[in-house]
Design a protein around this motif. Structure first.
Motif, short mmCIF file in Angstrom:
data_model
loop_
_atom_site.label_atom_id
_atom_site.label_comp_id
_atom_site.label_asym_id
_atom_site.label_seq_id
_atom_site.Cartn_x
_atom_site.Cartn_y
_atom_site.Cartn_z
N LEU A 56 -9.70 9.68 -3.09
CA LEU A 56 -8.89 11.23 -3.45
C LEU A 56 -7.74 10.93 -3.73
O LEU A 56 -7.21 11.69 -4.76
CB LEU A 56 -8.97 11.87 -2.09
N ARG A 57 -6.95 9.83 -3.28
CA ARG A 57 -5.65 9.43 -3.78
C ARG A 57 -5.64 9.06 -5.23
O ARG A 57 -4.86 9.52 -6.03
CB ARG A 57 -5.21 8.38 -2.79
N ASP A 58 -6.96 8.28 -5.65
CA ASP A 58 -7.05 8.05 -7.10
C ASP A 58 -7.08 9.10 -8.07
O ASP A 58 -6.53 9.19 -9.11
CB ASP A 58 -8.19 7.10 -7.28
N GLN A 59 -7.62 10.19 -7.65
CA GLN A 59 -7.74 11.74 -8.13
C GLN A 59 -6.45 12.26 -8.13
O GLN A 59 -6.27 13.86 -8.94
CB GLN A 59 -8.84 12.38 -7.44
N GLY A 60 -5.66 11.75 -7.51
CA GLY A 60 -4.14 12.54 -7.62
C GLY A 60 -3.71 13.51 -6.55
O GLY A 60 -2.89 13.99 -6.35
#
Ligand code: TYD
Length: 684
Positions: free
Chosen positions: A488-492
């Protein structure tokens, strides 16, 4: 624990009808409403036809009989119906009710006697009583809180908006049958019969729609639930004890009483103004136009005002308008005032419904709506009867002031009494429900008209997303929750990854007590309360603040762990464990719960570290825990994802991402999926 990132972007929310389950319920409701109105028109016509030769008086009585048959069941059965709506599966209740209504209405044209009309009408109305609170209580479960007002507007729109459609349909059917009758005299279809068949079919359509609506949560029937009678009493007690709901009920009943006064004397009033049937029709129509106006434009115009204040204000204003109607005897002005009266009623009605949906917890909602439904009918019936007799008794009193002659008759008196009732009741409701004490209403009103928005203080909506991971020992959920957080962090997204027990200062100490294997004597109840205490702290200090700022919360274990470990594992009453936890969390439920399911024999073998107090429980304890987790997921498949934890780790990750992607506020492209970072070894 949290990482700074972008908050979940706020986009213009889609229309409430874009919500598929609500759309289906709404369609069922529209079809039923159309059927209901056709039913009223056809039955009153049929009752009149069947008793045509018996003279005007009998005919009127016959039509009155149909109305009484419609009102009576609510008084007798209303409370029971509400308890049923709260106790049993609401989807099943509505489905069965639809089938019964279908059969009953269909039987009317088949049997065709006046007695059967009255009996069948009575029975249909009994069935309706179960359908309506089940539906009313379901709406708040299908739409998000901030769209409830919109959903209720649509509901009321079809409840009343289908009346003219039904009237037109009936007229068309009559003309068509006349035409068919003259073209083919051997064909003797009555328009009333055809209308009743259409009405029956409407219920059948609704039955199919409701049956396929799997999103309606299951009822609250559980072993050990109180008796129906106790549930009914509990419902009444709740209405009496909750200040806001009490205010709402008083207000809505007062509005009904005032409305009943208008209905009871409208005809006499219009006639005294030398208005004929057309004038009467216009005044009647004006109420509905006003209601629609109030529901849609009135609420928008005053969107800046506290809803609770607006509710009381609308009823007080309705009272003042009614007083003006009682005193000013000019038909044109009266029609305009009636529009205003309808608008006030529309505003009050929508706010009343919405507030009940928001304030009353799911398990009591059916009873609250049913309570209102029954009392509203009693009030209406009494007031209509009383108003007409009082008006007749009072008679007409013409008098002259100077050159002006003025007549004050019974209908004016009744309207004036109605207006006083509305003002008093509105003021009471305002006092009971006020959420802006100390701030003068005029200040709020001016601000609202200037377009300043009122933000309720406690009812702030969480905006982020909450995903909980559950599973037995060694299921791999800790690993998977970390991987989801990374993804989820990778998705911003702004992500808060956390776990229970032990994610707050106090929680860490509680965790030490809970898992210390030297505390073997800890009682099951204190264990439950300690986990709940940890959770209460966690929700208040970590989870809710994160959700309010729009973050994604990924939590390793939540309420279900207590239901499984303490409820099933320690063999405590699950309802009680659920209640304690609902209280501890303020009712916060995850948007999605991922259950990673592994047989305990596999899970416990995965553990390298020495067993803690819970892990060292015997195997059948862990089997019970697993069964409970699976039962919780099966009872609410829409809110759970069950993944087989014995699958390869990458596969489990992919299944979770696929499901989370569906509920993300922003669509995330599938190609981003593989990028999950390095995969740590299983830890649980
Ligand atoms: P933890 O070391 O976090 O284990 P896991 O990796 O399995 O989550 O320990 C949590 C233990 O507490 C676990 O054995 C389950 C138990 N537990 C309950 O019994 N009730 C609860 O409400 C929670 C949150 C955990």
């Amino acid at each position: 624990m949290s990482s700074p990132g972008r908050a979940v972007p706020r986009r213009k929310p889609p229309h409430v009808l874009a919500n598929a389950p609500f759309r289906r319920l709404w369609t069922a409701m529209s079809v039923c409403s159309l059927g209901d109105w056709l039913n009223i028109i056809a039955l009153t016509a049929l009752a009149g036809n069947l008793t045509r030769d018996a003279g005007f008086q009998t005919q009127s009585l016959a039509i009155g009989g149909v109305f009484i048959a419609k009102m009576l069941p609510a008084i007798l059965l209303g409370p029971l119906a509400g308890a049923v709506a709260d106790r049993f599966d609401r989807r099943l209740t509505m489905f069965l009710a639809d089938l019964l209504r279908f059969a009953l209405v269909l039987s009317i044209p088949v049997i065709g006697s006046y007695q059967w009309i009255v009996i069948a009408t009575f029975l249909v109305e009994c069935v309706n009583l179960f359908w309506v609170p089940a539906k009313d209580a379901t709406v708040p479960n299908l739409v998000p809180k901030d769209r409830l007002e919109e959903a209720n507007q649509l509901n009321l729109l079809v409840t009343y908006g289908t009346a003219p459609v039904a009237a037109v349909l009936f007229a068309v059917l009559s003309v068509a049958m006349d035409f068919v009758g003259s073209a083919a005299p051997s064909f003797s279809g009555q328009p009333t019969d055809i209308a009743l068949v259409v009405n029956a079919l409407a219920y059948l359509v609704s039955a199919v729609l409701i049956f396929t609506l799997r999103d309606i949560p299951k009822g609250h029937a559980r072993q050990g639930a109180p008796s129906v009678l106790r549930q009914i009493v509990e419902g009444w007690r709740f209405v009496g004890a909750n200040q806001v709901v009490r205010g709402l009920v008083i207000g809505m009943l007062g509005a009904f009483a005032a409305g009943g006064a208008v209905v009871g004397v409208a005809k006499a009033y219009v006639e005294a103004q030398q208005g004929g049937d057309a004038a009467y029709g216009t005044v009647f129509g004006a109420v509905f136009v006003g209601m629609a106006f109030g529901m849609f434009f009135g609420l928008r115009l005053l969107s800046g005002l506290s809803r609770r204040r607006l509710f009381g204000l609308a009823i007080v204003s309705a009272g003042l308008v009614l007083a003006a109607i009682a005193l000013i005897h000019n038909l044109v002005i009266v029609v305009m005032l009636t529009v205003l009266l309808g608008a006030c009623a529309g505003i009050a009605w929508i706010i009343g419904y919405t507030t009940i949906g928001l304030e009353v917890e799911d398990g009591l909602r059916g009873r609250t709506f049913a309570f209102l439904q029954s009392l509203a009918r009693v009030v209406l019936l009494l007031v209509v009867a009383f108003a007409a007799s009082l008006a007749g008794l009072f008679g007409s009193h013409p008098f002259t002031i100077g050159a002006m002659s003025y007549t004050f008759d019974g209908s004016h008196l009744v309207l004036l009494i109605g207006s006083v009732v509305a003002v008093v009741v509105g003021a009471l409701a305002l006092k009971q429900m006020d959420d802006r004490r100390g701030i003068p209403i005029s200040v709020d009103l001016i601000a609202a008209l200037r377009g300043v928005r009122f933000e309720p203080e406690q009812d702030e909506q969480p905006r982020g997303m909450f995903v909980a991971f559950e599973g037995g020992e060694g299921s791999g959920k800790t690993t998977q929750s970390r991987l989801l957080a990374i993804w989820l962090r990778d998705q911003g997204f702004d992500v808060v990854q956390t776990r229970e027990p032990g994610s707050t200062k106090v929680g860490m100490r509680l965790r030490a007590i809970l898992l210390d294997s030297t505390h073997q004597g800890l009682s099951a109840r204190s264990e439950t309360l300690l986990y709940a205490a940890d959770r209460a702290e966690h929700v208040e200090k970590v989870i809710r603040p994160a959700l309010y700022r729009g973050a994604m919360v990924v939590c390793d274990r939540y309420v279900d762990s207590s239901l499984a470990y303490q409820g099933a594992g320690r063999d405590l009453d699950k309802d009680e464990v659920a209640k304690v936890n609902a209280w501890a969390t303020g009712g916060l439920v995850p948007d999605l719960t991922v259950l990673i399911d592994v047989p305990p024999s596999v899970g416990l073998r995965r553990h390298a570290s020495p067993a803690d107090r819970i892990e060292s429980e015997p195997m059948d304890f862990h089997e019970r825990v697993r069964r409970e987790f699976r039962a919780l997921a099966a009872a609410n498949p829409d809110r759970y994802l069950v993944v087989d934890g014995t699958l390869p780790q990458g596969e489990v990750t992919r299944l979770i991402q696929d499901r989370v992607r569906e509920i993300l506020p922003d669509p995330v492209p599938t190609d981003a999926e593989a990028n999950t970072g390095t995969i740590p070894a299983i830890k649980d």
